[in-house]
Design a protein around this motif. Sequence first.
Motif, PDB file in Angstrom:
ATOM      1  N   LEU A 174     -20.259  -7.556  -2.922  1.00  0.00           N
ATOM      2  CA  LEU A 174     -20.085  -7.080  -4.297  1.00  0.00           C
ATOM      3  C   LEU A 174     -18.823  -6.230  -4.420  1.00  0.00           C
ATOM      4  O   LEU A 174     -18.066  -6.354  -5.392  1.00  0.00           O
ATOM      5  CB  LEU A 174     -21.306  -6.268  -4.728  1.00  0.00           C
ATOM      6  CG  LEU A 174     -21.377  -5.827  -6.187  1.00  0.00           C
ATOM      7  CD1 LEU A 174     -21.341  -7.015  -7.129  1.00  0.00           C
ATOM      8  CD2 LEU A 174     -22.637  -4.991  -6.424  1.00  0.00           C
ATOM      9  N   THR A 175     -18.559  -5.407  -3.425  1.00  0.00           N
ATOM     10  CA  THR A 175     -17.358  -4.582  -3.424  1.00  0.00           C
ATOM     11  C   THR A 175     -16.094  -5.439  -3.373  1.00  0.00           C
ATOM     12  O   THR A 175     -15.095  -5.148  -4.035  1.00  0.00           O
ATOM     13  CB  THR A 175     -17.379  -3.614  -2.222  1.00  0.00           C
ATOM     14  OG1 THR A 175     -18.521  -2.759  -2.322  1.00  0.00           O
ATOM     15  CG2 THR A 175     -16.115  -2.747  -2.201  1.00  0.00           C
ATOM     16  N   ASP A 176     -16.140  -6.519  -2.581  1.00  0.00           N
ATOM     17  CA  ASP A 176     -14.990  -7.425  -2.500  1.00  0.00           C
ATOM     18  C   ASP A 176     -14.663  -8.031  -3.862  1.00  0.00           C
ATOM     19  O   ASP A 176     -13.487  -8.142  -4.247  1.00  0.00           O
ATOM     20  CB  ASP A 176     -15.275  -8.556  -1.498  1.00  0.00           C
ATOM     21  CG  ASP A 176     -15.176  -8.093  -0.060  1.00  0.00           C
ATOM     22  OD1 ASP A 176     -14.412  -7.158   0.207  1.00  0.00           O
ATOM     23  OD2 ASP A 176     -15.879  -8.673   0.793  1.00  0.00           O
ATOM     24  N   ALA A 207     -17.779 -14.844   0.888  1.00  0.00           N
ATOM     25  CA  ALA A 207     -18.550 -15.991   1.351  1.00  0.00           C
ATOM     26  C   ALA A 207     -19.072 -15.758   2.769  1.00  0.00           C
ATOM     27  O   ALA A 207     -20.212 -16.112   3.096  1.00  0.00           O
ATOM     28  CB  ALA A 207     -17.701 -17.257   1.299  1.00  0.00           C
ATOM     29  N   TYR A 208     -18.255 -15.152   3.595  1.00  0.00           N
ATOM     30  CA  TYR A 208     -18.640 -14.870   4.980  1.00  0.00           C
ATOM     31  C   TYR A 208     -19.805 -13.877   5.021  1.00  0.00           C
ATOM     32  O   TYR A 208     -20.774 -14.053   5.778  1.00  0.00           O
ATOM     33  CB  TYR A 208     -17.440 -14.314   5.738  1.00  0.00           C
ATOM     34  CG  TYR A 208     -17.695 -14.052   7.202  1.00  0.00           C
ATOM     35  CD1 TYR A 208     -17.794 -15.094   8.111  1.00  0.00           C
ATOM     36  CD2 TYR A 208     -17.805 -12.749   7.691  1.00  0.00           C
ATOM     37  CE1 TYR A 208     -18.020 -14.857   9.461  1.00  0.00           C
ATOM     38  CE2 TYR A 208     -18.029 -12.499   9.036  1.00  0.00           C
ATOM     39  CZ  TYR A 208     -18.134 -13.563   9.911  1.00  0.00           C
ATOM     40  OH  TYR A 208     -18.354 -13.325  11.241  1.00  0.00           O
ATOM     41  N   GLU A 209     -19.719 -12.842   4.207  1.00  0.00           N
ATOM     42  CA  GLU A 209     -20.762 -11.811   4.186  1.00  0.00           C
ATOM     43  C   GLU A 209     -22.073 -12.348   3.626  1.00  0.00           C
ATOM     44  O   GLU A 209     -23.167 -12.065   4.164  1.00  0.00           O
ATOM     45  CB  GLU A 209     -20.271 -10.619   3.365  1.00  0.00           C
ATOM     46  CG  GLU A 209     -19.159  -9.831   4.052  1.00  0.00           C
ATOM     47  CD  GLU A 209     -18.203  -9.143   3.100  1.00  0.00           C
ATOM     48  OE1 GLU A 209     -17.280  -8.472   3.594  1.00  0.00           O
ATOM     49  OE2 GLU A 209     -18.369  -9.288   1.864  1.00  0.00           O
ATOM     50  N   ILE A 269     -24.409 -11.828  -7.389  1.00  0.00           N
ATOM     51  CA  ILE A 269     -24.545 -11.039  -6.166  1.00  0.00           C
ATOM     52  C   ILE A 269     -25.378  -9.794  -6.434  1.00  0.00           C
ATOM     53  O   ILE A 269     -26.242  -9.410  -5.631  1.00  0.00           O
ATOM     54  CB  ILE A 269     -23.162 -10.647  -5.608  1.00  0.00           C
ATOM     55  CG1 ILE A 269     -22.377 -11.889  -5.202  1.00  0.00           C
ATOM     56  CG2 ILE A 269     -23.316  -9.712  -4.406  1.00  0.00           C
ATOM     57  CD1 ILE A 269     -20.944 -11.591  -4.770  1.00  0.00           C
ATOM     58  N   SER A 270     -25.121  -9.148  -7.561  1.00  0.00           N
ATOM     59  CA  SER A 270     -25.890  -7.966  -7.943  1.00  0.00           C
ATOM     60  C   SER A 270     -27.383  -8.298  -8.044  1.00  0.00           C
ATOM     61  O   SER A 270     -28.233  -7.562  -7.523  1.00  0.00           O
ATOM     62  CB  SER A 270     -25.392  -7.436  -9.297  1.00  0.00           C
ATOM     63  OG  SER A 270     -26.303  -6.502  -9.840  1.00  0.00           O
ATOM     64  N   ASN A 271     -27.691  -9.395  -8.697  1.00  0.00           N
ATOM     65  CA  ASN A 271     -29.089  -9.804  -8.836  1.00  0.00           C
ATOM     66  C   ASN A 271     -29.704 -10.121  -7.481  1.00  0.00           C
ATOM     67  O   ASN A 271     -30.859  -9.754  -7.200  1.00  0.00           O
ATOM     68  CB  ASN A 271     -29.190 -11.033  -9.746  1.00  0.00           C
ATOM     69  CG  ASN A 271     -28.928 -10.705 -11.199  1.00  0.00           C
ATOM     70  OD1 ASN A 271     -28.991  -9.540 -11.603  1.00  0.00           O
ATOM     71  ND2 ASN A 271     -28.628 -11.705 -12.004  1.00  0.00           N
ATOM     72  N   MET A 319     -24.447  -7.740   1.563  1.00  0.00           N
ATOM     73  CA  MET A 319     -24.435  -8.103   0.140  1.00  0.00           C
ATOM     74  C   MET A 319     -23.707  -7.040  -0.677  1.00  0.00           C
ATOM     75  O   MET A 319     -23.004  -7.346  -1.638  1.00  0.00           O
ATOM     76  CB  MET A 319     -25.862  -8.299  -0.375  1.00  0.00           C
ATOM     77  CG  MET A 319     -26.592  -9.500   0.214  1.00  0.00           C
ATOM     78  SD  MET A 319     -25.767 -11.084  -0.109  1.00  0.00           S
ATOM     79  CE  MET A 319     -26.016 -11.236  -1.887  1.00  0.00           C
ATOM     80  N   SER A 320     -23.867  -5.775  -0.284  1.00  0.00           N
ATOM     81  CA  SER A 320     -23.147  -4.695  -0.956  1.00  0.00           C
ATOM     82  C   SER A 320     -21.646  -4.842  -0.734  1.00  0.00           C
ATOM     83  O   SER A 320     -20.837  -4.626  -1.644  1.00  0.00           O
ATOM     84  CB  SER A 320     -23.615  -3.329  -0.434  1.00  0.00           C
ATOM     85  OG  SER A 320     -24.971  -3.092  -0.743  1.00  0.00           O
TER      86      SER A 320
END
Length: 214
Positions: A163-165, A130-132, A197-199, A159-160
């Motif tokens: 997605l990793t998180d 959420a922070y990112e 997130i990916s989109n 954003m990357s």
Amino acid sequence: MNMSRVRITMDPRANSFSVIVIAVILGSATAAATNQKVNPVYNHADIADFIKTSCNVTLYPEVCYSSLYSYPGSLKAKQSDLAKAAVTVSLINARNVSVWAAALKKRSAPMNEGESAALKDCIGNFRDTAYEISGSLAQLKHLKPKIFQFQMSNVQTWMSAALTDQDSCLNGFQDLNASGQVTALVTDRVQNVCKLISNALALVNTFAATGGGY
């Protein structure tokens, strides 16, 4: 957390989900940008078609279209607006999952020790996500011509990382090899957020490739 210094590191146990997602959308974004005008202007009747066409660069176009077509905010047929809307949608859903997971933990839902530990880790992942994404949205709302590429690079990095998180959260439950109700519930919700997130990242990459029209 210093947002300008976010570094993406993968858990050695992680599967290739995030790696594949990021690689594919980076490649498709550049190709899409060369075939579209920067922030094309259409009338209201064409917005749906614009969304559908733009979503073709994503890995989950149907999810992309449905989430943006029903977007409650003001949305024009512009790549900048579409990127902001997609990031906003992913942020709303990430926050909702974070609140849901915290409530699940507090009400002591039936789960074994492993699931409890994995859920605790996920709650931390959700908070970071959420922070990112929030930082990404703030950048998109205050873009400046002279530092456009720098700002977009920050957004892409954050954003990357978001997605990793989420991928790390999934790995925590997958490593348990459990099939309990909590595992199923968390996995379903996290996978949905991953798709959003990916989109959003794919649309951000498309917009970044245009140069913003400056």
